[in-house]
Scaffold this motif. Structure first.
Motif, PDB file in Angstrom:
ATOM      1  N   GLU A   1       0.844  -1.196   0.000  1.00  0.00           N
ATOM      2  CA  GLU A   1       0.000   0.000   0.000  1.00  0.00           C
ATOM      3  C   GLU A   1       0.884   1.252   0.000  1.00  0.00           C
ATOM      4  O   GLU A   1       1.499   1.583   1.013  1.00  0.00           O
ATOM      5  N   PRO A   2       0.966   1.972  -1.130  1.00  0.00           N
ATOM      6  CA  PRO A   2       1.828   3.158  -1.209  1.00  0.00           C
ATOM      7  C   PRO A   2       1.172   4.457  -0.723  1.00  0.00           C
ATOM      8  O   PRO A   2       1.815   5.511  -0.752  1.00  0.00           O
ATOM      9  N   ARG A   3      -0.077   4.411  -0.301  1.00  0.00           N
ATOM     10  CA  ARG A   3      -0.795   5.642   0.048  1.00  0.00           C
ATOM     11  C   ARG A   3      -0.044   6.446   1.109  1.00  0.00           C
ATOM     12  O   ARG A   3       0.357   5.916   2.144  1.00  0.00           O
ATOM     13  N   GLN A   4       0.149   7.747   0.843  1.00  0.00           N
ATOM     14  CA  GLN A   4       0.781   8.690   1.772  1.00  0.00           C
ATOM     15  C   GLN A   4       2.238   8.317   2.105  1.00  0.00           C
ATOM     16  O   GLN A   4       2.782   8.777   3.099  1.00  0.00           O
ATOM     17  N   ARG A   5       2.865   7.508   1.274  1.00  0.00           N
ATOM     18  CA  ARG A   5       4.256   7.122   1.505  1.00  0.00           C
ATOM     19  C   ARG A   5       5.126   7.634   0.364  1.00  0.00           C
ATOM     20  O   ARG A   5       4.740   7.531  -0.809  1.00  0.00           O
ATOM     21  N   SER A   6       6.294   8.179   0.691  1.00  0.00           N
ATOM     22  CA  SER A   6       7.197   8.666  -0.345  1.00  0.00           C
ATOM     23  C   SER A   6       7.774   7.497  -1.130  1.00  0.00           C
ATOM     24  O   SER A   6       7.813   6.356  -0.647  1.00  0.00           O
ATOM     25  N   LEU A   7       8.227   7.782  -2.336  1.00  0.00           N
ATOM     26  CA  LEU A   7       8.863   6.744  -3.134  1.00  0.00           C
ATOM     27  C   LEU A   7      10.099   6.208  -2.438  1.00  0.00           C
ATOM     28  O   LEU A   7      10.389   5.001  -2.498  1.00  0.00           O
ATOM     29  N   GLU A   8      10.839   7.101  -1.762  1.00  0.00           N
ATOM     30  CA  GLU A   8      12.048   6.684  -1.059  1.00  0.00           C
ATOM     31  C   GLU A   8      11.720   5.776   0.123  1.00  0.00           C
ATOM     32  O   GLU A   8      12.470   4.847   0.432  1.00  0.00           O
ATOM     33  N   GLU A   9      10.593   6.012   0.787  1.00  0.00           N
ATOM     34  CA  GLU A   9      10.186   5.136   1.882  1.00  0.00           C
ATOM     35  C   GLU A   9       9.855   3.742   1.366  1.00  0.00           C
ATOM     36  O   GLU A   9      10.225   2.726   1.973  1.00  0.00           O
ATOM     37  N   LEU A  10       9.171   3.673   0.228  1.00  0.00           N
ATOM     38  CA  LEU A  10       8.884   2.380  -0.380  1.00  0.00           C
ATOM     39  C   LEU A  10      10.176   1.680  -0.799  1.00  0.00           C
ATOM     40  O   LEU A  10      10.325   0.467  -0.636  1.00  0.00           O
ATOM     41  N   ASP A  11      11.134   2.468  -1.321  1.00  0.00           N
ATOM     42  CA  ASP A  11      12.413   1.888  -1.736  1.00  0.00           C
ATOM     43  C   ASP A  11      13.226   1.393  -0.547  1.00  0.00           C
ATOM     44  O   ASP A  11      13.876   0.356  -0.612  1.00  0.00           O
ATOM     45  N   SER A  12      13.185   2.136   0.562  1.00  0.00           N
ATOM     46  CA  SER A  12      13.977   1.736   1.733  1.00  0.00           C
ATOM     47  C   SER A  12      13.475   0.420   2.306  1.00  0.00           C
ATOM     48  O   SER A  12      14.253  -0.386   2.826  1.00  0.00           O
ATOM     49  N   GLY A  13      12.166   0.172   2.202  1.00  0.00           N
ATOM     50  CA  GLY A  13      11.639  -1.115   2.645  1.00  0.00           C
ATOM     51  C   GLY A  13      12.190  -2.255   1.806  1.00  0.00           C
ATOM     52  O   GLY A  13      12.502  -3.328   2.312  1.00  0.00           O
ATOM     53  N   ILE A  14      12.338  -2.014   0.481  1.00  0.00           N
ATOM     54  CA  ILE A  14      12.926  -3.028  -0.384  1.00  0.00           C
ATOM     55  C   ILE A  14      14.387  -3.247  -0.022  1.00  0.00           C
ATOM     56  O   ILE A  14      14.862  -4.384   0.062  1.00  0.00           O
ATOM     57  N   THR A  15      15.115  -2.135   0.227  1.00  0.00           N
ATOM     58  CA  THR A  15      16.528  -2.245   0.581  1.00  0.00           C
ATOM     59  C   THR A  15      16.705  -3.058   1.855  1.00  0.00           C
ATOM     60  O   THR A  15      17.588  -3.904   1.958  1.00  0.00           O
ATOM     61  N   ALA A  16      15.831  -2.821   2.844  1.00  0.00           N
ATOM     62  CA  ALA A  16      15.912  -3.551   4.104  1.00  0.00           C
ATOM     63  C   ALA A  16      15.668  -5.045   3.891  1.00  0.00           C
ATOM     64  O   ALA A  16      16.353  -5.897   4.455  1.00  0.00           O
ATOM     65  N   ASN A  17      14.695  -5.363   3.044  1.00  0.00           N
ATOM     66  CA  ASN A  17      14.392  -6.764   2.782  1.00  0.00           C
ATOM     67  C   ASN A  17      15.511  -7.460   2.027  1.00  0.00           C
ATOM     68  O   ASN A  17      15.845  -8.609   2.309  1.00  0.00           O
ATOM     69  N   ILE A  18      16.117  -6.734   1.071  1.00  0.00           N
ATOM     70  CA  ILE A  18      17.229  -7.306   0.334  1.00  0.00           C
ATOM     71  C   ILE A  18      18.405  -7.556   1.253  1.00  0.00           C
ATOM     72  O   ILE A  18      19.079  -8.573   1.230  1.00  0.00           O
ATOM     73  N   GLY A  19      18.642  -6.577   2.160  1.00  0.00           N
ATOM     74  CA  GLY A  19      19.734  -6.735   3.108  1.00  0.00           C
ATOM     75  C   GLY A  19      19.507  -7.914   4.036  1.00  0.00           C
ATOM     76  O   GLY A  19      20.440  -8.636   4.413  1.00  0.00           O
ATOM     77  N   ALA A  20      18.261  -8.142   4.412  1.00  0.00           N
ATOM     78  CA  ALA A  20      17.959  -9.248   5.325  1.00  0.00           C
ATOM     79  C   ALA A  20      18.115 -10.603   4.674  1.00  0.00           C
ATOM     80  O   ALA A  20      18.371 -11.610   5.335  1.00  0.00           O
ATOM     81  N   THR A  21      17.955 -10.646   3.352  1.00  0.00           N
ATOM     82  CA  THR A  21      18.039 -11.941   2.666  1.00  0.00           C
ATOM     83  C   THR A  21      19.399 -12.181   2.031  1.00  0.00           C
ATOM     84  O   THR A  21      19.629 -13.241   1.458  1.00  0.00           O
ATOM     85  N   SER A  22      20.288 -11.204   2.098  1.00  0.00           N
ATOM     86  CA  SER A  22      21.603 -11.352   1.458  1.00  0.00           C
ATOM     87  C   SER A  22      22.602 -11.964   2.401  1.00  0.00           C
ATOM     88  O   SER A  22      22.375 -12.075   3.590  1.00  0.00           O
TER      89      SER A  22
END
Length: 455
Positions: free
Chosen positions: A434-455
């Protein structure tokens, strides 16, 4: 990673002003023409068939070649846009479909027109990908859904505009002037778009900080004429993503959501909406009455997109998509139950509401949701790949719809719609973010965190 420019935080804090409206209308003018040119065959093909210029099989091939071109155009522009920038891609695609549209007006036979339509498709597919993605990177997060949905209003307005112009022009002058309108308009917008800037977010993601900073200062200087600017949000790390990132656990579910949603919505549009004149002709209506019925029903397209604009930032993207999908299923079942004896006002009312429900999804999935799912580094490539799957489905769907409508009537076509929508509901519910009221960078940082957790 770099945090030096903070283009996202600085753009999101800007008050809405002349800069945003200029970007919206320069991008929107091309998108409107894209919508017009995309839907022009809904009126051209029945007229071409009735005059003997084409056959039903050639008409299906025309639609199929359109989407073959759009499939290739969407994929190629995704890679070009992430490599060379948004500005490069949104100029070249207008030139392609503008020149091809003018040439189509003078096609000597249907075979030539079909291949010119393939060339037009290259530009049409590119415009949809880069237009929405470009606006996504400029408008503030708090109202991003509304801005992108209103851009979708412009795009889908191409359908009633095409229907209206077809109603006025084709019975008197034939179908060729419809392509002249598209070609001349595209070339005019191509010239005007030279004033559009590059995306500061993209420049920063490419490490071109000096250019991004200079552009941000010019934008902020213009915005500051209306009053002092609020402080920007904290700088977010700009992650580095590549094509392989799209297959990692953090992004692969988003790719599946985007791809299936675009397969579904493309099939709804080009397996049902654009076939309305031909469905009516099969039911015994004259071509003039068929165009009139179609015009009334497709007036629901901008209403649907406006409903999407009102819901995107209030109840959210996922709830809007799922709710509109359920409504489309219900209305589709009712519409399929109609017979030749059904009152015309009932057909028009339910058909209008069905189109509204479909075009809420068009606004959400084309304009708002899919561009938001992916980081700036790969936004156009990811969107291009999702659109490639969506357009690829429409290469074969005209033939499937032709078979279903001939053997099973409208009931068979609606059955296909219901099956696709049921899967869409499950995919968006299970894997959608759900991207509502969230910046693009906030959505990207969630992806970065998930990638870091699985690497």
């Amino acid at each position: 990673m770099t945090m030096s420019v903070n283009a996202g935080g600085r753009l999101d804090r800007l008050p809405i002003g002349s800069f945003h409206y200029r970007i919206f209308w320069l991008v929107g003018a091309g998108m409107l023409l894209d919508g017009y040119d995309l839907y022009v065959f809904t009126n051209v093909l029945p007229a071409a068939a009735q005059s003997g210029f084409s056959t039903a099989l050639q008409n299906a091939d025309f639609i199929s070649k359109t989407f073959l071109g759009m499939t290739i155009g969407a994929l190629v522009t995704g890679f070009l846009g992430d490599r060379y920038g948004r500005r490069f891609t949104y100029q070249i695609n207008l030139l392609i479909f503008g020149l091809a549209s003018l040439a189509a007006a003078f096609a000597p036979d249907m075979t030539t027109l079909i291949w010119l339509r393939f060339v037009m498709g290259l530009g049409l597919g590119a415009e949809i990908v880069v237009g929405y993605a470009t606006l996504t990177e400029f408008v503030p997060s708090k109202s991003r859904g509304r801005w992108l949905s209103f851009m979708a209003v412009l795009v889908v307005s191409g359908l009633p505009i095409t229907a209206f112009l077809g109603y006025l022009i084709i019975p008197a002058y034939g179908w060729r002037p419809m392509f002249v309108i598209a070609g001349v308009g595209a070339l005019v917008v191509w010239y005007l778009r030279k004033a559009l800037p590059e995306s500061p977010r993209w420049l920063e993601s490419q490490g071109r900080d000096a250019e991004a900073e200079a552009l941000m200062r010019a934008i902020e200087k213009e915005a500051a004429t209306a009053g002092p600017l609020p402080l920007p949000g904290p700088a977010a790390p700009v992650g580095q993503f590549n094509l392989a990132s799209l297959l990692m656990p953090a992004l692969l579910p988003r790719m599946i959501v985007g791809s299936w949603a675009l397969i579904t919505v493309n099939t709804l549009i080009f397996g049902f909406v654009t076939w309305l004149p031909q469905f009516f002709l099969q039911q015994g209506l004259t071509i003039t009455r068929s165009f009139a019925y179609t015009l009334v029903i497709v007036l629901g397209t901008p209403f649907g997109a406006v409903c999407g604009a009102l819901c995107a930032d209030s109840i959210g993207r996922r709830r809007t998509i799922i709710g509109a999908s359920l409504l489309t299923i219900a209305l589709g079942v009712v519409y399929a139950s109609f017979t030749a004896a059904t009152a015309p006002w009932m057909i028009l009312m339910v058909g209008f509401l069905l189109i509204v429900a479909i075009y809420v999804q068009v606004a959400m999935l084309f304009g708002v949701y899919t561009p938001e799912l992916f980081p700036t580094d790969v936004r156009l490539r990811a969107n291009g790949i999702c659109h490639t799957f969506g357009r690829a489905a429409t290469i074969v769907s005209p033939f499937i719809v032709l078979w279903l409508s001939q053997d099973y009537g409208i009931v068979g076509v609606v059955g296909l719609m219901v099956a696709l929508l049921a899967i869409q509901i499950m995919v968006v519910w299970g894997w959608g973010v759900e991207p509502r009221q969230r910046s693009l960078e906030e959505l990207d940082s969630g992806i970065t965190a998930n990638i870091g957790a699985t690497s």
